[in-house]
Design a protein around this motif. Structure first.
Motif, PDB file in Angstrom:
ATOM      1  N   TRP A 415       5.076   4.780 -81.571  1.00 34.48           N
ATOM      2  CA  TRP A 415       3.771   4.583 -82.081  1.00 34.48           C
ATOM      3  C   TRP A 415       2.946   5.660 -81.868  1.00 34.48           C
ATOM      4  CZ3 TRP A 415      -1.181   4.213 -79.969  1.00 34.48           C
ATOM      5  CH2 TRP A 415      -1.834   3.374 -80.526  1.00 34.48           C
ATOM      6  N   PRO A 416       1.951   5.581 -82.957  1.00 33.16           N
ATOM      7  CA  PRO A 416       1.477   4.666 -83.899  1.00 33.16           C
ATOM      8  C   PRO A 416       2.408   4.454 -85.152  1.00 33.16           C
ATOM      9  CG  PRO A 416       0.140   6.496 -84.278  1.00 33.16           C
ATOM     10  CD  PRO A 416       1.222   6.680 -83.211  1.00 33.16           C
ATOM     11  N   VAL A 417       3.397   5.084 -85.422  1.00 36.05           N
ATOM     12  CA  VAL A 417       4.396   5.041 -86.471  1.00 36.05           C
ATOM     13  C   VAL A 417       4.798   3.307 -86.849  1.00 36.05           C
ATOM     14  CG1 VAL A 417       6.428   5.413 -87.469  1.00 36.05           C
ATOM     15  CG2 VAL A 417       4.978   7.361 -86.729  1.00 36.05           C
ATOM     16  N   GLY A 418       4.768   2.775 -87.680  1.00 34.65           N
ATOM     17  CA  GLY A 418       5.209   1.292 -87.676  1.00 34.65           C
ATOM     18  C   GLY A 418       6.535   0.875 -86.992  1.00 34.65           C
ATOM     19  N   ALA A 419       6.506  -0.076 -86.606  1.00 26.61           N
ATOM     20  CA  ALA A 419       7.921  -0.570 -85.826  1.00 26.61           C
ATOM     21  C   ALA A 419       9.055  -0.692 -86.842  1.00 26.61           C
ATOM     22  CB  ALA A 419       7.710  -1.798 -84.995  1.00 26.61           C
ATOM     23  N   GLU A 420       8.660  -0.639 -88.023  1.00 27.82           N
ATOM     24  CA  GLU A 420       9.895  -0.788 -89.092  1.00 27.82           C
ATOM     25  C   GLU A 420      10.708   0.303 -88.994  1.00 27.82           C
ATOM     26  OE1 GLU A 420       6.280   0.398 -91.537  1.00 27.82           O
ATOM     27  OE2 GLU A 420       6.755  -0.993 -89.729  1.00 27.82           O
ATOM     28  N   TRP A 421      10.048   1.553 -88.923  1.00 26.17           N
ATOM     29  CA  TRP A 421      10.838   2.816 -89.048  1.00 26.17           C
ATOM     30  C   TRP A 421      11.922   3.039 -87.720  1.00 26.17           C
ATOM     31  CZ3 TRP A 421      10.657   7.141 -91.988  1.00 26.17           C
ATOM     32  CH2 TRP A 421       9.718   6.941 -93.106  1.00 26.17           C
ATOM     33  N   GLY A 422      11.710   2.696 -86.535  1.00 27.91           N
ATOM     34  CA  GLY A 422      12.520   2.850 -85.492  1.00 27.91           C
ATOM     35  C   GLY A 422      13.547   1.900 -85.870  1.00 27.91           C
ATOM     36  N   SER A 423      13.136   0.361 -85.924  1.00 24.31           N
ATOM     37  CA  SER A 423      14.039  -0.484 -86.121  1.00 24.31           C
ATOM     38  C   SER A 423      14.995  -0.223 -87.304  1.00 24.31           C
ATOM     39  CB  SER A 423      13.427  -1.950 -86.558  1.00 24.31           C
ATOM     40  OG  SER A 423      14.329  -2.867 -86.788  1.00 24.31           O
ATOM     41  N   CYS A 424      14.574   0.079 -88.674  1.00 26.78           N
ATOM     42  CA  CYS A 424      15.480   0.354 -89.673  1.00 26.78           C
ATOM     43  C   CYS A 424      16.717   1.617 -89.288  1.00 26.78           C
ATOM     44  CB  CYS A 424      14.882   0.846 -90.765  1.00 26.78           C
ATOM     45  SG  CYS A 424      13.921  -0.526 -92.023  1.00 26.78           S
ATOM     46  N   ILE A 425      16.030   2.371 -88.600  1.00 26.23           N
ATOM     47  CA  ILE A 425      16.857   3.878 -88.255  1.00 26.23           C
ATOM     48  C   ILE A 425      18.070   3.404 -87.209  1.00 26.23           C
ATOM     49  CG2 ILE A 425      17.049   6.234 -87.476  1.00 26.23           C
ATOM     50  CD1 ILE A 425      14.240   6.659 -88.569  1.00 26.23           C
ATOM     51  N   LEU A 426      17.586   2.569 -86.243  1.00 20.38           N
ATOM     52  CA  LEU A 426      18.473   2.256 -85.116  1.00 20.38           C
ATOM     53  C   LEU A 426      19.767   1.466 -85.922  1.00 20.38           C
ATOM     54  CD1 LEU A 426      16.673   3.555 -83.301  1.00 20.38           C
ATOM     55  CD2 LEU A 426      16.738   1.551 -81.536  1.00 20.38           C
ATOM     56  N   TRP A 427      19.301   0.493 -86.492  1.00 25.75           N
ATOM     57  CA  TRP A 427      20.049  -0.645 -87.153  1.00 25.75           C
ATOM     58  C   TRP A 427      21.144   0.282 -88.067  1.00 25.75           C
ATOM     59  CZ3 TRP A 427      21.602  -4.882 -85.257  1.00 25.75           C
ATOM     60  CH2 TRP A 427      20.915  -5.552 -84.339  1.00 25.75           C
TER      61      TRP A 427
END
Length: 504
Positions: A415-427
């Motif tokens: 944060w404050p980077v959008g939550a979609e970044w971490g989610s996409c990279i992890l998945w």
């Protein structure tokens, strides 16, 4: 309600920067600005001005703040969108593992020489996921969630009905094309829950919302493991099984049309902060060591779970377990996991004990993969059905509890980077590891059983026995044990939760 970035009550205007320098929430916001504004050159320093700070503080206020109304609001329709995401995750996962529980009769129906091409039906979905992820990340960052999910809906329905069409011609390439389209639709659905929960849920509900949507994906896998062997007991049943799943997918996936986009008023202080530019977000992620520690562990354990789910029947059947028993074991793994996550997620939601929880659960996940080795080694005669079920229950309970907590911790860390970044990279990393493991573990079929592994007919060795996957289970245990080392690098962070707690 008190403005989280001011030491004085909210008065309808953003506070002056000089008035908030000693406020803890302001310190967190300044840290966020610092992280996101760092330029591509590692030697450059971020520039701060009073105007820049005031701009960020003003962004954190809600549209109603100037009118003296409550700054943050929760809308009941968020649950409709959450339910739609759950249904999409169920049918996407069910489609992914449609043929894994009935691998033998699928091989017979399409006239294949071995089970390896059927394993590729699961593997190709993972690779398609990787290909589609950059587009998913771009769309989630720049566009509302609903049109992004509608694109996923189109790919999912097209892929599902192509698979059914393949059953009329016994065309394996057409079946593979349908699986690829399913794989392209998957990242839109899997990467959305953390992003959706950050937009629509309060700090005490985000983990539970993420868990409910994300862990609906394994529900689809459980349905595939449990129901598909009963839908298709012989090769001639494959068309009807595929048709039933296609109809269910069509009905359930239309629900994405009900998913709301960004709410009129944000649910929390952290949700009110405007997302940072696309390239700045990647720079922040790239230089965040805490993120990469979590990511590597997540990739390994998600990859192990994907691989184990895909080849579970092939692991257990050579050890004396039937296809039905393997399917029940897979269902136990997932059902126990869902129950455990339902208990754990609300607790972590309220305590925000992300790091202590992960430090305690990750060794349990590793232990479950290690315990699988002797169960397969001694076989059903000595271990019995209860033995493998206990191992599956521990594996599912620990793995499923870990997944939503890791996704939310990454959102805190970045944060404050959008939550979609971490989610996409992890998945996407987990999908790559899973695909590589499935290919590698399949190649280890029959290793250590004596004779020439390459000899024999298809999946049977030169002595006519089904080729076992003993060393495949050993490799999974080694990887799970090595990944435990990552817990040393976990550190407590003050991200969006810190801001939201001050805002209460």
């Amino acid at each position: 309600m008190r403005n989280p970035f001011s030491s004085a009550p909210a008065s309808g205007t953003a506070p002056d920067a000089n008035a908030v320098r000693n406020d803890p929430a302001s310190d967190l916001l300044l840290h966020a600005i610092s992280s996101a504004d760092t330029t591509k050159s590692s030697d450059s320093k971020p520039e701060f001005t009073t105007a820049r700070i005031d701009e960020e503080l003003a962004r954190a206020g809600s549209p109603n703040a100037a009118e003296g109304q409550p700054e943050y609001k929760l809308y009941k329709r968020r649950f409709i969108g959450l339910a739609a995401l759950c249904l999409m995750n169920i049918v996407v996962s069910w489609g992914w593992l449609t043929y894994a529980p009935v691998v033998t009769i699928t091989t017979q129906f399409y006239g294949l020489g071995s089970e390896t091409p059927v394993n590729w039906l699961s593997t190709v979905v993972l690779w398609a996921y990787v290909v589609a992820t950059p587009l998913v990340l771009y769309l989630l960052h720049h566009y509302p969630l609903r049109p992004t999910l509608i694109l996923s809906l189109f790919l999912l329905l097209l892929g599902s009905w192509l698979r059914y069409a393949s059953t009329h011609t016994h065309s394996f390439p057409l079946l593979m094309a349908g699986q690829i389209l399913l794989g392209l639709s998957q990242p839109f659905v899997l990467s959305s829950p953390p992003y959706y929960s950050s937009l629509h849920f309060s700090p005490t509900g985000r983990i539970s919302a993420t868990a409910l949507a994300s862990l609906s994906n394994p529900i689809g896998a459980a349905l595939a493991q449990l129901i598909n062997p009963f839908l298709a007991t012989k090769a001639s049943h494959i068309p009807n099984m595929t048709l039933i799943i296609s109809i269910i997918t069509t009905i359930a996936s239309i629900s994405v049309l009900l998913v709301p986009s960004r709410p009129p008023t944000p649910p929390s202080a952290s949700a009110a902060v405007e997302k940072h530019p696309f390239q700045d977000s990647w720079h922040h992620i790239r230089h965040n060591p805490q993120f990469w520690v979590i990511a590597v562990m997540f990739w390994i354990y998600l990859g192990l779970f994907n691989a184990c789910s895909t080849i579970l029947a092939q692991l257990l059947q050579p050890a004396g377990y039937t296809a039905d028993e393997a399917g029940i074991t897979g269902a136990i793994l997932i059902v126990v996991g869902l129950v455990a996550s339902a208990v754990v997620s609300p607790i972590v939601d309220r305590t925000h004990a992300f790091v202590p929880f992960m430090r305690s659960v990750i060794p349990v996940v590793a232990a479950s993969y290690i315990a699988l080795v002797p169960v397969i080694e001694v076989g059903k005669e000595k271990a019995g059905l209860p033995g493998v079920m206990v191992v599956a229950a521990v594996m599912g309970g620990s793995s499923f509890s870990l997944l939503p907590v890791a996704l939310e911790l990454v959102s805190e860390v970045t944060w404050p980077v959008g939550a979609e970044w971490g989610s996409c990279i992890l998945w996407v990393g987990g999908q790559v590891v899973g695909a590589v493991l499935i290919i590698g573990l399949d190649a280890m079929r029959g290793v250590g059983e004596g004779g020439d592994v390459g000899k024999g007919d298809g999946d049977r060795n030169e002595h006519g026995r089904v080729k076992g996957m003993r060393w495949a289970s050993v490799l999974m245990a080694i990887l799970a044990a090595v990944a435990v080392v990552g817990i040393i690098g976990l550190k407590k962070v003050k991200g969006r939760v810190g801001v939201d707690l001050v805002a209460r």
